[in-house]
Motif scaffolding. Structure first.
Motif, mmCIF file in Angstrom:
data_model
loop_
_atom_site.group_PDB
_atom_site.id
_atom_site.type_symbol
_atom_site.label_atom_id
_atom_site.label_comp_id
_atom_site.label_asym_id
_atom_site.label_seq_id
_atom_site.Cartn_x
_atom_site.Cartn_y
_atom_site.Cartn_z
ATOM 1 N N TRP A 44 17.652 -15.993 66.861
ATOM 2 C CA TRP A 44 19.071 -16.299 66.977
ATOM 3 C C TRP A 44 19.868 -15.025 66.763
ATOM 4 O O TRP A 44 19.614 -14.284 65.807
ATOM 5 N N TYR A 45 20.812 -14.805 67.631
ATOM 6 C CA TYR A 45 21.778 -13.717 67.518
ATOM 7 C C TYR A 45 23.166 -14.334 67.383
ATOM 8 O O TYR A 45 23.371 -15.501 67.679
ATOM 9 N N ARG A 46 24.110 -13.517 66.956
ATOM 10 C CA ARG A 46 25.502 -13.953 66.947
ATOM 11 C C ARG A 46 26.403 -12.790 67.323
ATOM 12 O O ARG A 46 26.048 -11.627 67.159
ATOM 13 N N GLN A 99 29.206 -5.784 68.478
ATOM 14 C CA GLN A 99 27.907 -5.909 69.122
ATOM 15 C C GLN A 99 27.201 -7.172 68.636
ATOM 16 O O GLN A 99 27.365 -7.590 67.493
ATOM 17 N N ARG A 100 26.433 -7.752 69.536
ATOM 18 C CA ARG A 100 25.625 -8.894 69.167
ATOM 19 C C ARG A 100 24.610 -8.469 68.105
ATOM 20 O O ARG A 100 23.978 -7.419 68.217
ATOM 21 N N ALA A 119 31.185 -17.141 64.711
ATOM 22 C CA ALA A 119 30.715 -16.334 65.834
ATOM 23 C C ALA A 119 30.193 -17.270 66.925
ATOM 24 O O ALA A 119 30.065 -18.476 66.710
ATOM 25 N N VAL A 120 29.898 -16.680 68.053
ATOM 26 C CA VAL A 120 29.114 -17.382 69.075
ATOM 27 C C VAL A 120 27.643 -17.076 68.785
ATOM 28 O O VAL A 120 27.267 -15.907 68.664
ATOM 29 N N GLN A 126 23.144 -19.742 76.590
ATOM 30 C CA GLN A 126 24.542 -19.537 77.000
ATOM 31 C C GLN A 126 25.470 -19.312 75.808
ATOM 32 O O GLN A 126 26.604 -18.866 75.981
ATOM 33 N N GLY A 127 24.996 -19.588 74.627
ATOM 34 C CA GLY A 127 25.801 -19.386 73.425
ATOM 35 C C GLY A 127 26.506 -20.651 72.991
ATOM 36 O O GLY A 127 26.903 -21.475 73.820
#
Length: 123
Positions: free
Chosen positions: A36-38, A44-45, A91-92, A115-116
């Motif tokens: 998982w990223y945000r 920056q992600r 965040a997304v 897609q977030g």
């Protein structure tokens, strides 16, 4: 190709909890690490948490002790349980997967992205 679909977006008060899930479909045999990223606007992600197919896990320091990542290889899903949420967690959130085995790699080395989904934590 691999498709990743996130679910679980929401608005929660600070201190609350939220769970995100991500389902993979398509050429799932090619997936090893998931994570998982945000991302917040203008930044920056960043990696939140990653997990290998074998279950090795890494977390960003900012979420250690509050977030838990898990995956179900049989169902091709990865989840993120977020507790004690803070406004700065807003965040997304993106689900990510890669063909490589390591979950501790640069963002550019992840092969597939969802897609977030928006997570908003109110103060």
């Amino acid at each position: 190709q691999v498709q990743l679909v996130e679910s679980g977006r929401g608005l929660v008060e600070a201190g609350g909890s939220l769970s995100l899930s991500c389902a993979a479909s398509g050429s799932i045999f090619s997936i090893n690490a998931m994570g998982w990223y945000r991302q917040v606007p203008g930044k920056q992600r960043e990696l939140v948490a990653g997990i290998t197919r074998g279950g090795s896990i890494n977390y960003a320091d900012s979420v250690k002790g509050r977030f838990t990542i898990s995956r179900d290889n049989a169902k091709n899903t990865v989840s993120l349980q977020m507790n004690s949420l803070k406004p700065e967690d807003t965040a997304v959130y993106y689900c990510a997967a890669r063909r490589g085995s390591s979950a501790i790699v640069s963002m550019t080395l992840w092969d597939y992205w969802g897609q977030g989904t928006q997570v908003t934590v109110s103060s």
